[in-house]
Write a protein that holds these residues in place. Structure first.
Motif, PDB file in Angstrom:
ATOM      1  N   ASN A 509      34.125  56.844  46.158  1.00 28.45           N
ATOM      2  CA  ASN A 509      34.720  55.972  46.930  1.00 28.45           C
ATOM      3  C   ASN A 509      35.940  55.361  47.241  1.00 28.45           C
ATOM      4  OD1 ASN A 509      32.206  53.886  48.119  1.00 28.45           O
ATOM      5  ND2 ASN A 509      31.393  55.265  45.742  1.00 28.45           N
ATOM      6  N   ARG A 512      37.690  54.303  50.136  1.00 24.73           N
ATOM      7  CA  ARG A 512      37.078  53.150  51.416  1.00 24.73           C
ATOM      8  C   ARG A 512      37.940  52.492  51.813  1.00 24.73           C
ATOM      9  NH1 ARG A 512      31.538  51.674  48.862  1.00 24.73           N
ATOM     10  NH2 ARG A 512      31.292  50.497  50.406  1.00 24.73           N
ATOM     11  N   MET A 523      33.302  56.371  52.560  1.00 26.59           N
ATOM     12  CA  MET A 523      32.557  57.414  51.244  1.00 26.59           C
ATOM     13  C   MET A 523      32.901  58.723  51.161  1.00 26.59           C
ATOM     14  SD  MET A 523      30.141  58.576  50.293  1.00 26.59           S
ATOM     15  CE  MET A 523      29.360  58.294  51.099  1.00 26.59           C
ATOM     16  N   GLN A 571      34.667  53.948  58.368  1.00 26.91           N
ATOM     17  CA  GLN A 571      34.636  52.649  59.773  1.00 26.91           C
ATOM     18  C   GLN A 571      35.556  52.710  60.458  1.00 26.91           C
ATOM     19  OE1 GLN A 571      33.762  48.419  58.695  1.00 26.91           O
ATOM     20  NE2 GLN A 571      34.516  48.829  56.542  1.00 26.91           N
TER      21      GLN A 571
END
Length: 719
Positions: A509, A512, A523, A571
């Motif tokens: 992670n 991120r 991730m 994202q």
């Protein structure tokens, strides 16, 4: 000639596409049986084109060599196939160019060879044995499961009034029905699809929810009668389930939880305040959530412990504080973890196991995972994967206060003359007859998925809201998000693919957030056990594997066992022009306007995806891979709503820029709530299902309290 198994030219062609070597040829492996079955069942209307194409192939062979195609030597057959695929022929084939005909036949031949044996090809699993793929570990069998009647309610037996109607039985709707029923309220759970038992979702590689090959999928709606409209650069086009542009979502009791990969990540604190952290890029609608990680943490905890998550939270950077660990230990690592862990240590990456809604030990009356090689995209024959159909929905039904209608579609949310929500208009088809009725309710909760929930609100205008419920500010349907996937595939000198499922067992992670010049991140984890058909389809489309011939067959054999994949969901930046609207002309089988999908990715998404892909490739190189190919999986145009669709009814603090408040309550309606991924302001750099589940616990708990406080209908005793 309707029996394709007796066609000599077809047999000769298949055996050049997949020639014999140490393993059988395509025809010997049953591809002829596969093609005969496919053209009998799925492609009947295309049989004349196939036969015409074979006839023209014969004509071309005779024109060049004065011999029928089956009588040519292998080199001459290969040369003719190569020329036709490349368009190096003067022959005119009418409506079907020779290259297009042969490309289709090559594709179908490979589907038969690498697909599962139940489709007629890959006899005795010979292709899987060739590459080293297996479904179950040696000596392991699926447990016997008794098929019990689905606990559903007959259309005519449903009541006229309920305390609450929940539309959609996926992650959000299933949880909401359970919370409300266990709180003492009478609930109607409405599902558009059927109640499928575990045996109804066999691991059919042709019809995996993860690989859109154009076939009807058992957990998806049938193509007939269920169009959508895709607004692309060339104009609007009507698309159907099976087309990637349709952006498939499972429609069955349990929804996407029946076929998901079950990665159970929490959003981290930064994910709830993306605008404050990064600013608002031009052309975006990036915003902070109206709640914080701390607000949702109790619901994350409840989802993890009630539904059952296996994992270990240590090593997960960016994770917010949590009150306890997981109820089950992580699943065991698979073959690629050893080299990937060493690579991560070389780079200084922190790693942790992947949390999964899959039983690593017996939990909640269900057994532990057998580590099969066919998890994501399929149902679990052993019921080891948690879905709402095998967990919260049975609990809701067991109260005696929850009725489940299947094969029933919500047409609109009904309002009275003052604009107050009073129920839902429903439609179904029984023995060819279309039936309609309206069920009244004190509260309505929508959990049909980001596309269909937005469509339902838009299809529910009133005098007070002529453009759809909650849509006086034009926000319903906007900010449609999914997940671009970024990562890398790599080939190692030694085998690393042992097919120990489900596959994701080591993650980092570290990427991120906190990436210089990048908005968010992702991730990264080793991927699910890849289906051989997925590997062939992906690698041949990238020209990393020959599409046909001996080189293709031997390439698959050499590649598969040495292949590792690392991927993650990027994202995305919400874009107000990426949206769901109603098409003014196209209707579904019940006459309801269909969803029109338009817009596309924000430019920042492409930058972030390239960054994440480079980090994945860097990890692979540090792990000792000899060949590394960075890869971004994104739609060529349009929104990325195919996986993890979200955002179309996002929550907020201002009705001018959102559809609901922080409790999922549609602005202007005290008894209309949303309980699916539509609520997400941003979708995070992880799989979003745990957030959907947590929000459903939060919202439905709030609704249960509202219903009890109003005292409009006293909680009904179990019948």
């Amino acid at each position: 000639m309707n029996d394709l198994r007796a066609h000599p030219t077809l047999r000769a062609l298949v055996d050049r596409v997949i020639p014999a070597d140490d393993f059988p040829s395509g025809w010997e492996a049953g591809v002829g049986d596969f093609l005969h079955g496919i053209f009998e069942r799925d492609l009947r209307g295309r049989l004349p084109s196939l036969l015409a194409g074979l006839e023209r192939l014969e004509e071309e062979a005779r024109a060049r060599h004065a011999l029928p195609f089956p009588n040519l030597g292998g080199e001459a057959q290969d040369a003719l196939i190569t020329d036709l695929l490349a368009g190096r022929t003067a022959a005119e084939w009418g409506d079907t160019p020779p290259g297009a005909f042969l490309q289709t036949l090559v594709r179908l031949t490979m589907q038969g060879f690498y697909g599962d044996p139940d489709n007629g090809g890959n006899r005795d699993g010979v292709a899987w044995h060739m590459v080293g793929y297996r479904v179950l570990p040696e000596g392991v069998e699926w447990p016997e499961r008794e098929r019990t009647p689905a606990p559903v309610t007959d259309w005519h037996a449903a009541r006229d009034h309920y305390d609450a109607v929940v539309v959609g039985s996926g992650a959000g709707g299933g949880v909401a029905a359970c919370v409300l029923a266990e709180a003492g309220h009478r609930v109607l759970l409405v599902e558009r699809g059927p109640w499928l038992a575990s045996g109804d979702l066999r691991p059919d590689h042709l019809r995996s929810q993860r690989l859109a090959l154009g076939y009807d999928q058992p957990a998806g709606p049938p193509a007939e009668g269920n169009p959508r409209v895709f607004a692309g650069a060339a104009g609007d086009v009507t698309v159907f389930p099976g087309d990637p542009r349709w952006n498939n979502n499972a429609m069955t009791v349990g929804g996407g939880t029946r076929v998901y990969g079950a990665q159970a990540w929490r959003l981290c604190p930064e994910d709830f305040k993306m605008a404050s952290t990064y600013g608002v890029p031009e052309g975006s609608s990036l915003a902070d959530w109206p709640l914080t990680y701390e607000d949702l943490e109790p619901d994350y905890d409840r989802a993890e412990w009630e539904l059952g998550v296996s994992g270990d939270p240590t090593g997960n950077v960016h994770a917010g504080p949590r009150r306890r660990g997981y109820p089950m230990p992580p699943l065991p690592p698979n073959g690629s973890v050893g080299v990937l862990r060493q690579g991560a240590e070389t780079l200084g990456l922190r790693t942790s196991p992947v949390p999964l809604l899959i039983n690593s030990v017996p939990f909640s009356g269900r057994g532990a995972c057998l580590h099969c090689g066919a998890c994501v995209g399929f149902g679990c024959p052993g019921e080891f994967k948690t879905d709402t159909r095998n967990s919260v929905i049975p609990r809701a039904v067991a109260t005696g206060r929850c009725d489940v209608l299947v094969g029933v579609q919500a047409e609109r949310v009904v309002t009275d003359e003052g604009g107050r929500v009073t129920g839902v208009a429903l439609v179904t088809e029984v023995n060819g007859e279309v039936l309609r009725r309206t069920v009244t309710a004190d509260g309505v909760l929508l959990g049909a998925g980001a596309i269909e929930t937005a469509r339902l609100l838009l299809n529910s205008p009133s005098a007070r809201e002529p453009n759809g419920l909650g849509n006086n500010h034009g926000q319903v349907g906007r900010n449609l998000q999914g997940h671009v996937y970024a990562g890398a595939f790599a080939v190692f000198d030694e085998p690393v693919q042992d097919c120990v499922g489900p596959g994701p067992s080591l993650s980092t992670n570290d990427h991120r957030h906190g990436n210089t010049g990048i908005l968010g991140g992702a991730m990264l984890a080793n991927d699910f056990v890849p289906m051989p058909l997925w590997v062939y389809t992906m690698f041949s489309s990238l020209s990393a594997l020959p599409a046909w011939g001996l080189a293709s067959k031997q390439g698959m054999r050499a590649l598969y066992s040495r292949l590792a994949l690392v991927f993650g969901p990027v994202q995305e930046v919400p874009n107000p022009e990426s949206r769901v609207t109603l098409d003014p002309q196209v209707r579904d089988r019940f006459g309801m306007p269909v969803a029109r999908l338009s817009g596309g990715l924000h430019p920042e998404d492409h930058r972030t995806a390239r960054f994440v892909s480079e980090r994945a490739a860097e990890w692979m190189r540090a792990s000792g891979a000899t060949t590394v190919v960075p890869l971004v999986l994104a739609p060529p145009e349009g929104p990325s709503a195919g996986q993890h669709q979200a955002g179309t009814c996002r929550m907020g603090s201002d009705p001018a820029t959102s559809v609901t408040n922080a409790w999922g309550q549609v602005w202007g309606h005290d008894n209309l709530h949303v309980v699916d991924g539509s609520l997400h302001v941003t979708n995070g750099g992880v799989n979003p299902v745990l957030t959907i589940l947590a929000l459903a616990y939060r919202v439905s708990g709030h609704v249960a309290r509202l219903l009890a406080a109003r005292g409009e209908v006293a909680p009904t005793a179990a019948r």
